[in-house]
Motif scaffolding. Sequence first.
Motif, PDB file in Angstrom:
ATOM      1  N   ASN A 118       0.861  -1.174   0.000  1.00  0.00           N
ATOM      2  CA  ASN A 118       0.000   0.000   0.000  1.00  0.00           C
ATOM      3  C   ASN A 118       0.901   1.229   0.000  1.00  0.00           C
ATOM      4  O   ASN A 118       1.021   1.960   0.985  1.00  0.00           O
ATOM      5  N   VAL A 119       1.578   1.415  -1.108  1.00  0.00           N
ATOM      6  CA  VAL A 119       2.611   2.450  -1.219  1.00  0.00           C
ATOM      7  C   VAL A 119       2.181   3.512  -2.218  1.00  0.00           C
ATOM      8  O   VAL A 119       1.912   3.204  -3.382  1.00  0.00           O
ATOM      9  N   GLU A 120       2.112   4.751  -1.750  1.00  0.00           N
ATOM     10  CA  GLU A 120       1.764   5.860  -2.634  1.00  0.00           C
ATOM     11  C   GLU A 120       2.953   6.803  -2.868  1.00  0.00           C
ATOM     12  O   GLU A 120       3.029   7.479  -3.886  1.00  0.00           O
ATOM     13  N   ALA A 121       3.869   6.857  -1.924  1.00  0.00           N
ATOM     14  CA  ALA A 121       5.000   7.791  -2.002  1.00  0.00           C
ATOM     15  C   ALA A 121       6.069   7.280  -2.963  1.00  0.00           C
ATOM     16  O   ALA A 121       6.151   6.078  -3.244  1.00  0.00           O
ATOM     17  N   PRO A 122       6.898   8.177  -3.488  1.00  0.00           N
ATOM     18  CA  PRO A 122       7.988   7.755  -4.374  1.00  0.00           C
ATOM     19  C   PRO A 122       9.033   6.920  -3.638  1.00  0.00           C
ATOM     20  O   PRO A 122       9.363   7.199  -2.485  1.00  0.00           O
ATOM     21  N   VAL A 123       9.511   5.883  -4.319  1.00  0.00           N
ATOM     22  CA  VAL A 123      10.479   4.951  -3.744  1.00  0.00           C
ATOM     23  C   VAL A 123      11.644   4.781  -4.715  1.00  0.00           C
ATOM     24  O   VAL A 123      11.441   4.603  -5.921  1.00  0.00           O
TER      25      VAL A 123
END
Length: 327
Positions: free
Chosen positions: A239-244
């Motif tokens: 559940n990842v929305e931020a830049p990685v």
Amino acid sequence: MRKIGYTILLFLSTYSCLLAQIKNFNQISKRYIDVSRGNRLLLTEIWYPGNLVDENSKEIFDISKTVVRKHPLVLLSHGTGGNRFSLNWLANILAGEGFIVASVDHFGNTTDNKIPEYFVRYWERPLDISFVMDQLLEDPNFSDIIDHNRLAVVGFSLGGYTSLALAGARLDCSLFKKAAKNKQGKQELNVPEMGDLTQLIDKIDCKQIPKVLKDDRVKAFVALSPALGLGFSTEDQFNVEAPVLIIGTEGDTITPIKSNAIKYHRFIPTSQIKVLKRNLGHYIFLPKLKEYSPDEAIFFKDPQGVDRTEVHQEVGRIIVDFLDKSL
């Protein structure tokens, strides 16, 4: 391996002091205790730009009241059996670029504080980072100079997993325990820092692991040769929305990129990946040491023609560029 911890600690303490004078940034140690988790001790090293210091104060650490610019905060998470100085080279680069940097000793999982069962309590690490973040954002000395909307986490190896867990990656404990028993698991979970961890993993009580480790305050995440890819199998775990940003190495035999870095990248739509070539291995992200014993060669000896300092500078530029664009 205990000797390695003291070697790195002594070398890095001296080295960082010299760099602080050259790059115009400062460094301070903090001692935080999380009473909610059995008085868990979290030694933390903090690097901060030199322009934040009150030159007229006689105190060892006193932030100038005239500073109006707020600085982004980056928290660092070391790898298995490392310590808060393991990414010292990166902390120096970031502080020199105007970031405030805090690096945490994960209790029981450091070179000079080895508690076997803590080497597999992977969920404690994201909690460590969130707790130290709480302390810094509430600290009278730091709160007003930290830009609370520009927070990032960078981790190496098990610290790479830590960063991704905070981003929203949810490891499946049951799957992880099952994977620890197959050939790939036995290979990846027999680590130079501690040996075979599979029996300890089998004893993990999955019910004690918090369901949510994600920290929505963090706006950008970096994972260097991330570990524990064995505990992931579907997109539903992310559940990842931020830049990685994920950085791996082709020659990594500790956390092979196919089952770790590349796997994470495939499951995280917001991620970008950089694979370092030139036969670089897992431990290229540890500091460069000129002198080390034969049993430390796996950590500090590089292939012929590889300059670890140059690799660090390259990786540092990539990370600074990513954070500048993402925060």
